[in-house]
Design a protein around this motif. Structure first.
Motif, mmCIF file in Angstrom:
data_model
loop_
_atom_site.group_PDB
_atom_site.id
_atom_site.type_symbol
_atom_site.label_atom_id
_atom_site.label_comp_id
_atom_site.label_asym_id
_atom_site.label_seq_id
_atom_site.Cartn_x
_atom_site.Cartn_y
_atom_site.Cartn_z
ATOM 1 N N LEU A 50 0.827 -1.208 0.000
ATOM 2 C CA LEU A 50 0.000 0.000 0.000
ATOM 3 C C LEU A 50 0.862 1.260 0.000
ATOM 4 O O LEU A 50 0.560 2.228 -0.706
ATOM 5 C CB LEU A 50 -0.938 -0.005 1.207
ATOM 6 C CG LEU A 50 -1.949 -1.157 1.249
ATOM 7 C CD1 LEU A 50 -2.729 -1.124 2.560
ATOM 8 C CD2 LEU A 50 -2.878 -1.114 0.054
ATOM 9 N N THR A 51 1.953 1.239 0.759
ATOM 10 C CA THR A 51 2.860 2.385 0.798
ATOM 11 C C THR A 51 3.506 2.602 -0.573
ATOM 12 O O THR A 51 3.570 3.735 -1.059
ATOM 13 C CB THR A 51 3.952 2.176 1.867
ATOM 14 O OG1 THR A 51 3.319 2.077 3.142
ATOM 15 C CG2 THR A 51 4.958 3.310 1.878
ATOM 16 N N ALA A 52 3.961 1.529 -1.189
ATOM 17 C CA ALA A 52 4.583 1.639 -2.511
ATOM 18 C C ALA A 52 3.571 2.138 -3.538
ATOM 19 O O ALA A 52 3.900 2.959 -4.402
ATOM 20 C CB ALA A 52 5.167 0.295 -2.936
ATOM 21 N N ARG A 53 2.337 1.657 -3.454
ATOM 22 C CA ARG A 53 1.308 2.105 -4.393
ATOM 23 C C ARG A 53 1.016 3.599 -4.206
ATOM 24 O O ARG A 53 0.840 4.337 -5.178
ATOM 25 C CB ARG A 53 0.035 1.277 -4.201
ATOM 26 C CG ARG A 53 -0.903 1.378 -5.390
ATOM 27 C CD ARG A 53 -2.133 0.494 -5.261
ATOM 28 N NE ARG A 53 -1.785 -0.912 -5.171
ATOM 29 C CZ ARG A 53 -2.238 -1.739 -4.222
ATOM 30 N NH1 ARG A 53 -3.054 -1.303 -3.279
ATOM 31 N NH2 ARG A 53 -1.893 -2.999 -4.220
ATOM 32 N N ALA A 54 1.012 4.064 -2.959
ATOM 33 C CA ALA A 54 0.797 5.490 -2.688
ATOM 34 C C ALA A 54 1.958 6.323 -3.226
ATOM 35 O O ALA A 54 1.745 7.404 -3.795
ATOM 36 C CB ALA A 54 0.627 5.716 -1.186
ATOM 37 N N ARG A 55 3.177 5.811 -3.062
ATOM 38 C CA ARG A 55 4.342 6.518 -3.620
ATOM 39 C C ARG A 55 4.243 6.597 -5.138
ATOM 40 O O ARG A 55 4.565 7.623 -5.741
ATOM 41 C CB ARG A 55 5.638 5.799 -3.249
ATOM 42 C CG ARG A 55 6.086 6.006 -1.838
ATOM 43 C CD ARG A 55 7.397 5.275 -1.606
ATOM 44 N NE ARG A 55 7.931 5.567 -0.282
ATOM 45 C CZ ARG A 55 9.058 5.053 0.175
ATOM 46 N NH1 ARG A 55 9.780 4.235 -0.589
ATOM 47 N NH2 ARG A 55 9.491 5.361 1.365
ATOM 48 N N LEU A 56 3.807 5.524 -5.768
ATOM 49 C CA LEU A 56 3.656 5.510 -7.219
ATOM 50 C C LEU A 56 2.614 6.545 -7.656
ATOM 51 O O LEU A 56 2.832 7.276 -8.622
ATOM 52 C CB LEU A 56 3.270 4.113 -7.719
ATOM 53 C CG LEU A 56 3.014 3.973 -9.212
ATOM 54 C CD1 LEU A 56 4.215 4.399 -10.040
ATOM 55 C CD2 LEU A 56 2.619 2.520 -9.535
ATOM 56 N N ALA A 57 1.511 6.621 -6.940
ATOM 57 C CA ALA A 57 0.496 7.624 -7.259
ATOM 58 C C ALA A 57 1.067 9.037 -7.144
ATOM 59 O O ALA A 57 0.803 9.903 -7.982
ATOM 60 C CB ALA A 57 -0.709 7.460 -6.336
ATOM 61 N N HIS A 58 1.883 9.260 -6.105
ATOM 62 C CA HIS A 58 2.517 10.571 -5.918
ATOM 63 C C HIS A 58 3.436 10.886 -7.087
ATOM 64 O O HIS A 58 3.435 12.020 -7.616
ATOM 65 C CB HIS A 58 3.289 10.587 -4.587
ATOM 66 C CG HIS A 58 4.059 11.840 -4.370
ATOM 67 N ND1 HIS A 58 3.473 13.023 -3.998
ATOM 68 C CD2 HIS A 58 5.385 12.084 -4.471
ATOM 69 C CE1 HIS A 58 4.402 13.952 -3.891
ATOM 70 N NE2 HIS A 58 5.573 13.399 -4.163
ATOM 71 N N VAL A 59 4.227 9.921 -7.516
ATOM 72 C CA VAL A 59 5.158 10.133 -8.629
ATOM 73 C C VAL A 59 4.397 10.404 -9.913
ATOM 74 O O VAL A 59 4.746 11.308 -10.684
ATOM 75 C CB VAL A 59 6.104 8.925 -8.790
ATOM 76 C CG1 VAL A 59 6.856 8.967 -10.101
ATOM 77 C CG2 VAL A 59 7.079 8.862 -7.630
#
Length: 95
Positions: free
Chosen positions: A80-89
């Motif tokens: 979930l954290t990685a997916r949120a980072r991807l959305a931010h990028v």
């Protein structure tokens, strides 16, 4: 000095270089699917974002998310954290 310290000091290229070495070492020593390796890749992607290398950050995070979903499951906190980072990028890149 750690990677975060380099970023905080505006020494972005040094942080990227250090994290690239960390990822390479983690992959060699622990393997590409080890949780620490995945975390190192996610941290490298964050440094790419700081360096304005948005396409590289997105590509790396896409791999991290796919690997974490496969290895840890789609609802694992790290995924979930990685997916949120991807959305931010992706947002930073305008896509």
């Amino acid at each position: 000095m750690g990677c975060t310290s380099y970023l905080d000091a505006g020494r972005i290229s040094e942080a990227v270089e250090l994290l690239e070495r960390v990822v390479a070492d983690q992959e060699r020593l622990l393997g590409g699917e080890h949780p620490h390796t995945l975390t190192a890749r996610a941290n490298l992607a964050a440094s790419y974002l700081h360096a304005g290398r948005i396409a590289e950050a997105a590509e790396l995070l896409e791999r991290v998310v796919a690997d974490q979903e496969r290895l840890l499951g789609s609802e694992h906190p790290s995924t979930l954290t990685a997916r949120a980072r991807l959305a931010h990028v992706r947002h930073a890149g305008g896509s």
